[in-house]
Design a protein around this motif. Sequence first.
Motif, PDB file in Angstrom:
ATOM      1  N   ARG A 144       0.930  -1.232   0.109  1.00  0.00           N
ATOM      2  CA  ARG A 144      -0.143  -0.083   0.000  1.00  0.00           C
ATOM      3  C   ARG A 144       0.938   1.106  -0.081  1.00  0.00           C
ATOM      4  NH1 ARG A 144      -4.501  -0.823   3.617  1.00  0.00           N
ATOM      5  NH2 ARG A 144      -5.393  -1.932   1.760  1.00  0.00           N
ATOM      6  N   ARG A 145       0.637   2.121  -0.905  1.00  0.00           N
ATOM      7  CA  ARG A 145       1.516   3.177  -1.020  1.00  0.00           C
ATOM      8  C   ARG A 145       1.023   4.317  -0.083  1.00  0.00           C
ATOM      9  NH1 ARG A 145       2.051   7.277  -4.845  1.00  0.00           N
ATOM     10  NH2 ARG A 145       4.162   7.823  -5.345  1.00  0.00           N
ATOM     11  N   ARG A 146       1.934   4.992   0.545  1.00  0.00           N
ATOM     12  CA  ARG A 146       1.836   5.973   1.508  1.00  0.00           C
ATOM     13  C   ARG A 146       2.017   7.342   0.782  1.00  0.00           C
ATOM     14  NH1 ARG A 146       4.729   9.369   4.694  1.00  0.00           N
ATOM     15  NH2 ARG A 146       3.583   9.783   6.641  1.00  0.00           N
ATOM     16  N   ILE A 147       0.956   8.051   0.735  1.00  0.00           N
ATOM     17  CA  ILE A 147       0.865   9.425   0.146  1.00  0.00           C
ATOM     18  C   ILE A 147       1.584  10.505   0.989  1.00  0.00           C
ATOM     19  CG2 ILE A 147      -0.825  11.270  -0.712  1.00  0.00           C
ATOM     20  CD1 ILE A 147      -2.915   9.154  -0.999  1.00  0.00           C
ATOM     21  N   ASP A 148       2.506  11.206   0.513  1.00  0.00           N
ATOM     22  CA  ASP A 148       3.333  12.208   1.322  1.00  0.00           C
ATOM     23  C   ASP A 148       3.033  13.627   0.440  1.00  0.00           C
ATOM     24  OD1 ASP A 148       4.825  12.171  -1.163  1.00  0.00           O
ATOM     25  OD2 ASP A 148       6.594  11.199  -0.403  1.00  0.00           O
TER      26      ASP A 148
ATOM     27  N   PHE B 255      -0.194   6.893  -9.083  1.00  0.00           N
ATOM     28  CA  PHE B 255      -1.359   6.471  -8.579  1.00  0.00           C
ATOM     29  C   PHE B 255      -2.024   5.482  -9.607  1.00  0.00           C
ATOM     30  CE2 PHE B 255      -0.886  10.587  -6.118  1.00  0.00           C
ATOM     31  CZ  PHE B 255      -1.036   9.945  -4.814  1.00  0.00           C
ATOM     32  N   VAL B 256      -1.657   5.649 -10.705  1.00  0.00           N
ATOM     33  CA  VAL B 256      -2.141   4.712 -11.853  1.00  0.00           C
ATOM     34  C   VAL B 256      -1.108   4.378 -12.784  1.00  0.00           C
ATOM     35  CG1 VAL B 256      -4.693   6.042 -11.646  1.00  0.00           C
ATOM     36  CG2 VAL B 256      -2.815   6.825 -13.295  1.00  0.00           C
TER      37      VAL B 256
ATOM     38  N   TYR C 102      -2.842   1.799  -9.359  1.00  0.00           N
ATOM     39  CA  TYR C 102      -1.648   1.159  -8.920  1.00  0.00           C
ATOM     40  C   TYR C 102      -2.052  -0.013  -8.018  1.00  0.00           C
ATOM     41  CZ  TYR C 102       2.988   0.376  -6.954  1.00  0.00           C
ATOM     42  OH  TYR C 102       4.309  -0.385  -6.682  1.00  0.00           O
ATOM     43  N   PRO C 103      -1.484  -1.171  -8.294  1.00  0.00           N
ATOM     44  CA  PRO C 103      -1.963  -2.376  -7.487  1.00  0.00           C
ATOM     45  C   PRO C 103      -1.416  -2.036  -5.864  1.00  0.00           C
ATOM     46  CG  PRO C 103      -0.813  -2.858  -9.502  1.00  0.00           C
ATOM     47  CD  PRO C 103      -0.729  -1.546  -9.372  1.00  0.00           C
ATOM     48  N   GLY C 104      -2.292  -2.458  -4.889  1.00  0.00           N
ATOM     49  CA  GLY C 104      -1.707  -2.385  -3.558  1.00  0.00           C
ATOM     50  C   GLY C 104      -2.504  -1.171  -3.008  1.00  0.00           C
ATOM     51  N   GLY C 105      -2.931  -0.194  -3.692  1.00  0.00           N
ATOM     52  CA  GLY C 105      -3.732   0.897  -3.099  1.00  0.00           C
ATOM     53  C   GLY C 105      -2.768   1.976  -2.400  1.00  0.00           C
ATOM     54  N   SER C 106      -3.338   3.024  -1.866  1.00  0.00           N
ATOM     55  CA  SER C 106      -2.723   4.010  -1.021  1.00  0.00           C
ATOM     56  C   SER C 106      -3.182   4.362   0.190  1.00  0.00           C
ATOM     57  CB  SER C 106      -2.606   5.195  -2.011  1.00  0.00           C
ATOM     58  OG  SER C 106      -3.886   5.576  -2.400  1.00  0.00           O
ATOM     59  N   ARG C 107      -2.539   4.982   0.850  1.00  0.00           N
ATOM     60  CA  ARG C 107      -2.920   5.329   2.398  1.00  0.00           C
ATOM     61  C   ARG C 107      -2.580   6.958   2.555  1.00  0.00           C
ATOM     62  NH1 ARG C 107      -0.290   5.291   7.421  1.00  0.00           N
ATOM     63  NH2 ARG C 107       1.449   4.486   6.170  1.00  0.00           N
ATOM     64  N   LEU C 108      -3.348   7.882   2.914  1.00  0.00           N
ATOM     65  CA  LEU C 108      -3.037   8.919   3.249  1.00  0.00           C
ATOM     66  C   LEU C 108      -3.327   9.250   4.724  1.00  0.00           C
ATOM     67  CD1 LEU C 108      -4.306  12.040   1.331  1.00  0.00           C
ATOM     68  CD2 LEU C 108      -4.902  11.949   3.780  1.00  0.00           C
ATOM     69  N   ASP C 109      -2.346   9.706   5.544  1.00  0.00           N
ATOM     70  CA  ASP C 109      -2.263  10.041   7.002  1.00  0.00           C
ATOM     71  C   ASP C 109      -2.423  11.488   7.112  1.00  0.00           C
ATOM     72  OD1 ASP C 109      -1.814  10.458   9.638  1.00  0.00           O
ATOM     73  OD2 ASP C 109      -0.254   9.126   9.747  1.00  0.00           O
ATOM     74  N   ARG C 110      -3.570  12.088   7.268  1.00  0.00           N
ATOM     75  CA  ARG C 110      -4.099  13.486   7.479  1.00  0.00           C
ATOM     76  C   ARG C 110      -2.976  14.043   8.795  1.00  0.00           C
ATOM     77  NH1 ARG C 110      -9.929  15.357   6.666  1.00  0.00           N
ATOM     78  NH2 ARG C 110      -8.933  17.129   6.951  1.00  0.00           N
TER      79      ARG C 110
END
Length: 194
Positions: free
Chosen positions: A6-10, A63-64, A81-89
């Motif tokens: 899972r991709r971490r959004i920075d 992302f794609v 993108y396989p695995g999705g992403s995660r956003l930590d506000r």
Amino acid sequence: MPEAPRRRIDATTLRGLAHPLRVQLYDALVTYGPATATMLAERFGESSASTSYHLRQLAKHGFVEEDPVRGVGRERYWRAYPGGSRLDRYDLSDGASGEAARLVVDEFQRAQSARLEHWLAVGYQQVPREWGAATMNATSHLRLRPEELARLSAELTAVVDAWQDRVADRDAVDGERIVEVQVRTFPVAAQDVP
């Protein structure tokens, strides 16, 4: 084949997503699967040039990506993108990053709410009875400490991830539908807060 992480959004990648149409495009690819810029343009009432541009921006920020098994010649299919992403506000709560994070979260929330509202209003009338009977809409309230909430969230995520692994290689066949799982865990506001 191991699942992509899972991709971490920075703050840097957030800039590539922080546009309402990009969130909508990404959400559609996550929800419904691979599509062309033309297909997405029709879905959102945009021009193919616009959706193509925004898909390229999403790809630039990871992302794609182009779907390697679909499309021929100029017909380019895109997939999330396989695995999705995660956003930590909390990590992105300051200044411009905070505004961008709010925009992204609000757009995702709008799309999720719209799908839920559609289901509650008319969706159940559009599927056979066994589909409606298999769904749930439940709310529970628990008294937890922060570490217990974190554990509950991790356990719920693990259950959904296990199901994703179980059905990941399926192509659309008769008798199957896309099922959205909306699980939210959050502390309830104090009683005196509206």
